[in-house]
Design a protein around this motif. Structure first.
Motif, short mmCIF file in Angstrom:
data_model
loop_
_atom_site.label_atom_id
_atom_site.label_comp_id
_atom_site.label_asym_id
_atom_site.label_seq_id
_atom_site.Cartn_x
_atom_site.Cartn_y
_atom_site.Cartn_z
N ARG A 1 22.25 -4.91 8.34
CA ARG A 1 23.16 -6.05 8.32
C ARG A 1 22.54 -7.31 8.94
O ARG A 1 23.12 -8.39 8.84
CB ARG A 1 24.46 -5.70 9.06
N ASP B 1 19.22 -3.05 12.27
CA ASP B 1 20.34 -2.84 11.37
C ASP B 1 20.16 -3.63 10.08
O ASP B 1 19.82 -4.81 10.12
CB ASP B 1 21.65 -3.26 12.05
N ASN C 1 19.22 2.25 12.32
CA ASN C 1 20.04 1.76 13.42
C ASN C 1 20.55 2.86 14.34
O ASN C 1 21.35 2.60 15.24
CB ASN C 1 21.23 0.94 12.89
#
Length: 279
Positions: free
Chosen positions: A141, A139, A113
């Motif tokens: 996430r 990312d 990222n």
């Protein structure tokens, strides 16, 4: 400043590479002796070195674990596809280099990222003619973004076993961001025979060090650090078979060049490492 619109000034765009805020990939780069870092990254790394004088050696031991584990995956485990998430700035012994030394046809998709990783990655991550590599900015996430990304899909066939690599990245995911749930998403996306390579910072080997002191350099970075215990790390492998020697300190995972733990001041790398296989 850009031209105003409807009488209102237009804000300057925020630089995508923020050199004023420490970033884990650049801190790691500095500790490995790299040059792709900035003053805030170096300041954060030097704080870590004051708290733990063996941090630099520990980071190198962590990198050595990654090389050993990838060699096992590409060789004994027969993995030909690698999804490396949180790869960091390219350095010696990158996943594709190690894997393609064993199997030139190995295919590796890198994910990070930090925009600076993308810049260097596309310039440096060239693989063998028989294999294939790619690098994307995304990312951890947002796993669905990674799993559906066309550049990842061009390299990885998710109908065949995949080695998912999460080396030194999950300790930058807070409990509120549900690291175990994120890992389960990746585990569910790959078929039987796939592997999970994981390493994670811990303070289990440093009872004399407070978590607050150790993680302070990351408080103002792009991602705080969250050390986890053995039980918490074991949870990442739930439902999968953990490969011998299990979840152990990285210097104890099938050691070769780091078999002498006394090379690290204090004797510990402060990180767990392991491989698991999906039944």
């Amino acid at each position: 400043m850009p031209e105003p619109t409807d009488g209102e000034p237009v804000a300057k765009p925020v630089p995508r590479i923020n050199t004023a805020v420490p970033h884990p990939a650049r801190i790691y780069d500095y500790l490995l002796g790299g040059k792709d870092n900035f003053a805030p990254d170096r300041e954060a790394a030097e704080h870590l070195l004051r708290v733990s004088p063996g941090t630099r050696e520990g980071v190198r031991a962590h990198r050595a674990f990654l090389r050993r584990a990838v060699r096992h995956l590409a060789g004994e485990a027969g993995m030909t596809q690698f999804l490396d998430i949180g790869t960091g700035i390219p350095t010696q012994g990158n996943t594709h280099e190690v894997a393609q030394q064993v199997n030139p046809a190995a295919r590796v998709a890198y994910v990070d990222n930090d925009p600076i990783v993308l810049v260097h990655g596309r310039a440096l991550l060239t693989g063998s003619a028989a294999g294939m590599t790619s690098v994307i900015e995304a990312d951890l996430r947002k796993p669905e973004t990674i799993l559906s990304h066309p550049e990842v899909r061009a390299v990885i066939d998710f109908d065949r076993p995949v080695a998912v690599i999460l080396a030194g990245v999950l300790h930058f995911i807070t409990d509120e961001e549900d690291p175990h749930g994120l890992v389960e998403t990746f585990k569910a996306a790959v078929p039987s025979g796939s592997h999970l390579l994981l390493s994670h910072i811990t303070l289990d080997f440093a009872p004399q060090v407070s978590e607050e002191d150790f993680t302070k350099p990351y408080d103002n970075s792009t991602a705080p650090m969250v050390p986890r215990t053995l039980d918490q790390v074991l949870r990442f492998f739930e439902g999968w078979q953990v490969i011998d020697p299990g979840v152990v300190e990285v210097v104890r995972w099938r050691p070769d060049e780091y078999k002498d733990r006394e090379r690290i001041p204090g004797g510990h790398a402060w990180a767990y490492g392991a491989l698991g296989e999906k039944p």
